[in-house]
Design a protein around this motif. Sequence first.
Motif, PDB file in Angstrom:
ATOM      1  N   MET A 229       0.491  -1.312  -0.076  1.00  0.00           N
ATOM      2  CA  MET A 229      -0.011   0.008   0.178  1.00  0.00           C
ATOM      3  C   MET A 229       0.858   1.203   0.208  1.00  0.00           C
ATOM      4  O   MET A 229       2.020   1.363   0.513  1.00  0.00           O
ATOM      5  N   GLU A 230       0.411   2.375  -0.497  1.00  0.00           N
ATOM      6  CA  GLU A 230       0.781   3.526  -0.293  1.00  0.00           C
ATOM      7  C   GLU A 230       0.592   3.970   0.907  1.00  0.00           C
ATOM      8  O   GLU A 230      -0.433   3.738   1.803  1.00  0.00           O
ATOM      9  N   GLU A 231       1.400   5.119   1.497  1.00  0.00           N
ATOM     10  CA  GLU A 231       1.313   5.500   2.650  1.00  0.00           C
ATOM     11  C   GLU A 231      -0.082   6.023   3.217  1.00  0.00           C
ATOM     12  O   GLU A 231      -0.468   5.631   4.311  1.00  0.00           O
ATOM     13  N   ALA A 232      -0.611   6.863   2.200  1.00  0.00           N
ATOM     14  CA  ALA A 232      -1.944   7.400   2.917  1.00  0.00           C
ATOM     15  C   ALA A 232      -3.138   6.395   2.750  1.00  0.00           C
ATOM     16  O   ALA A 232      -3.708   6.308   3.840  1.00  0.00           O
ATOM     17  N   GLN A 233      -3.062   5.356   1.935  1.00  0.00           N
ATOM     18  CA  GLN A 233      -3.963   4.306   2.110  1.00  0.00           C
ATOM     19  C   GLN A 233      -3.594   3.369   3.373  1.00  0.00           C
ATOM     20  O   GLN A 233      -4.544   2.959   4.256  1.00  0.00           O
ATOM     21  N   ALA A 234      -2.377   2.946   3.439  1.00  0.00           N
ATOM     22  CA  ALA A 234      -1.829   2.219   4.728  1.00  0.00           C
ATOM     23  C   ALA A 234      -2.377   2.924   6.156  1.00  0.00           C
ATOM     24  O   ALA A 234      -2.631   2.481   7.151  1.00  0.00           O
ATOM     25  N   ALA A 235      -2.349   4.150   6.015  1.00  0.00           N
ATOM     26  CA  ALA A 235      -2.522   5.053   7.357  1.00  0.00           C
ATOM     27  C   ALA A 235      -4.106   4.823   7.744  1.00  0.00           C
ATOM     28  O   ALA A 235      -4.320   4.793   9.026  1.00  0.00           O
ATOM     29  N   ASN A 236      -4.982   4.722   6.723  1.00  0.00           N
ATOM     30  CA  ASN A 236      -6.284   4.615   7.046  1.00  0.00           C
ATOM     31  C   ASN A 236      -6.576   3.082   7.932  1.00  0.00           C
ATOM     32  O   ASN A 236      -7.619   2.975   8.482  1.00  0.00           O
ATOM     33  N   TYR A 237      -5.754   2.117   7.645  1.00  0.00           N
ATOM     34  CA  TYR A 237      -5.891   0.727   8.221  1.00  0.00           C
ATOM     35  C   TYR A 237      -5.254   0.782   9.610  1.00  0.00           C
ATOM     36  O   TYR A 237      -5.732   0.316  10.486  1.00  0.00           O
ATOM     37  N   ILE A 238      -4.486   1.920  10.230  1.00  0.00           N
ATOM     38  CA  ILE A 238      -4.171   1.999  11.232  1.00  0.00           C
ATOM     39  C   ILE A 238      -5.470   2.146  12.208  1.00  0.00           C
ATOM     40  O   ILE A 238      -5.394   1.573  13.426  1.00  0.00           O
ATOM     41  N   ALA A 239      -6.430   2.584  12.023  1.00  0.00           N
ATOM     42  CA  ALA A 239      -7.845   2.800  12.537  1.00  0.00           C
ATOM     43  C   ALA A 239      -8.415   1.591  13.100  1.00  0.00           C
ATOM     44  O   ALA A 239      -8.943   1.594  14.138  1.00  0.00           O
ATOM     45  N   TYR A 240      -7.959   0.490  12.203  1.00  0.00           N
ATOM     46  CA  TYR A 240      -8.512  -0.747  12.543  1.00  0.00           C
ATOM     47  C   TYR A 240      -7.977  -1.413  13.852  1.00  0.00           C
ATOM     48  O   TYR A 240      -8.465  -1.914  14.713  1.00  0.00           O
ATOM     49  N   TYR A 241      -6.506  -0.884  13.881  1.00  0.00           N
ATOM     50  CA  TYR A 241      -5.477  -1.455  14.985  1.00  0.00           C
ATOM     51  C   TYR A 241      -6.310  -0.646  16.272  1.00  0.00           C
ATOM     52  O   TYR A 241      -6.295  -1.312  17.565  1.00  0.00           O
ATOM     53  N   TRP A 242      -6.255   0.751  16.185  1.00  0.00           N
ATOM     54  CA  TRP A 242      -6.654   1.362  17.087  1.00  0.00           C
ATOM     55  C   TRP A 242      -8.082   1.315  17.786  1.00  0.00           C
ATOM     56  O   TRP A 242      -8.488   1.324  18.666  1.00  0.00           O
ATOM     57  N   GLY A 243      -8.865   1.150  16.425  1.00  0.00           N
ATOM     58  CA  GLY A 243     -10.556   1.137  16.630  1.00  0.00           C
ATOM     59  C   GLY A 243     -10.707  -0.248  17.611  1.00  0.00           C
ATOM     60  O   GLY A 243     -11.486  -0.319  18.400  1.00  0.00           O
ATOM     61  N   GLY A 244      -9.993  -1.233  17.247  1.00  0.00           N
ATOM     62  CA  GLY A 244      -9.963  -2.557  18.211  1.00  0.00           C
ATOM     63  C   GLY A 244      -9.733  -2.279  19.678  1.00  0.00           C
ATOM     64  O   GLY A 244     -10.509  -2.935  20.404  1.00  0.00           O
TER      65      GLY A 244
END
Length: 421
Positions: free
Chosen positions: A279-294
């Motif tokens: 993934m590109e950085e901006a796209q990958a950053a959106n997935y961090i929300a799953y980590y913290w959302g969990g």
Amino acid sequence: MASTIQTGQHSAVNQTGGNYRFALVSLTSLFFMWGFITCLNDILIPHLKAVFSLSYTEAMLIQFCFFGAYFLVSLPAGKLVKKLGYQKGIVTGLVIASLGCALFYPAAAFATYNLFLGALFVLASGITILQVAANPYVNALGSEETASSRLNLTQAFNALGTTVAPFFGSVLILSVATGAVGEVGSAQYEADVVKLPYLLLAGTLAVLAVIFSMLKLPTIVEHTQTQSNEQVTHNGKTSAWQSAHLVLGALGIFVYVGAEVAIGSFLVNFLGESHIGGMEEAQAANYIAYYWGGAMVGRFIGSAVMQKIAAGKVLAFNATIAAVLVLVAMNSSGALAMWSILAVGLFNSIMFPTIFSLALRDLGPHTSQGSGILCLAIVGGAIIPLVQGVMADSMGLQPAFILPVICYAYILFYGAKGAKM
């Protein structure tokens, strides 16, 4: 043992009621804000890594400066909160954190990495004072038996902040910076994009400082009273350092924060690996929300579960599952590796507030000192990611995740045995 609280001219033994419900609701805004700010570091790291062409080790200096402030400021903050009380301590922390956010403007204007690190240190110093004041305050606003549940509930709003922050950072930092690639003077432009987000945070924190200075919040008399004799004795102890469960809990906070921050710090780069997500950085950053959302979801669940099941048992279970998930991420690729590492957040959820409340159990007048010691241990967020950065540079990004596995092994021990010592 119930704590004595005082509001205005009256004092009473706290109960589940309006005496402190308003205080708990007010405190949730603080937990949200420092979660939001801390998680923005996960966006700032890949951004500044690209702007200044940093190695992984150099990029981890961001977390080193941020969490290093906990090591230097926590014990003085404990003394400050003991002297001023929780409410004034909170206001002081908010003012300093606001100043730290404002310092991002000159750091970006000069496009100097060292200035960014200095601004982060000032910001983190304010957050440290907030942690030292707010965590034991929540712990004291109710019965000792439900302290872990209560702190998990308020920490859930901390996780809400960490869930929202990646979207905020992705839109206002990474996406804007990506558009500057190839432009003349793009390095300066990419540095400048952090000005607006951090100025907005500075203003928000300043407003919160004003609001908290005006609120009528209860005073925990037992935690703030002083005696002419400096050596205050509680349960035969004259210092929080003499409580084994506190010292072992401090080590638990050290390894937990280190593991959580290390995983979060490397997520964008991990998901960018060609054999993981590409993934590109901006796209990958959106997935961090799953980590913290969990983490957010897990804290709401944990708050309910720990009304029925002993906090230590829940802590040990979660540490075991987290370690297994990291091992799976280390030894697989593609979607399995990606979702395994993101799912760790769900099981991280209850660890910090549970360790914190178990470690502060029955410290009485040494509670502020104990809170300072526990917040000092948050320096794990500076040291462990830096060590993992060195490991990633030398042995590869994926194998370096063995370090968080070791951290979770200790947390398993603390939940099963250490908290009872």
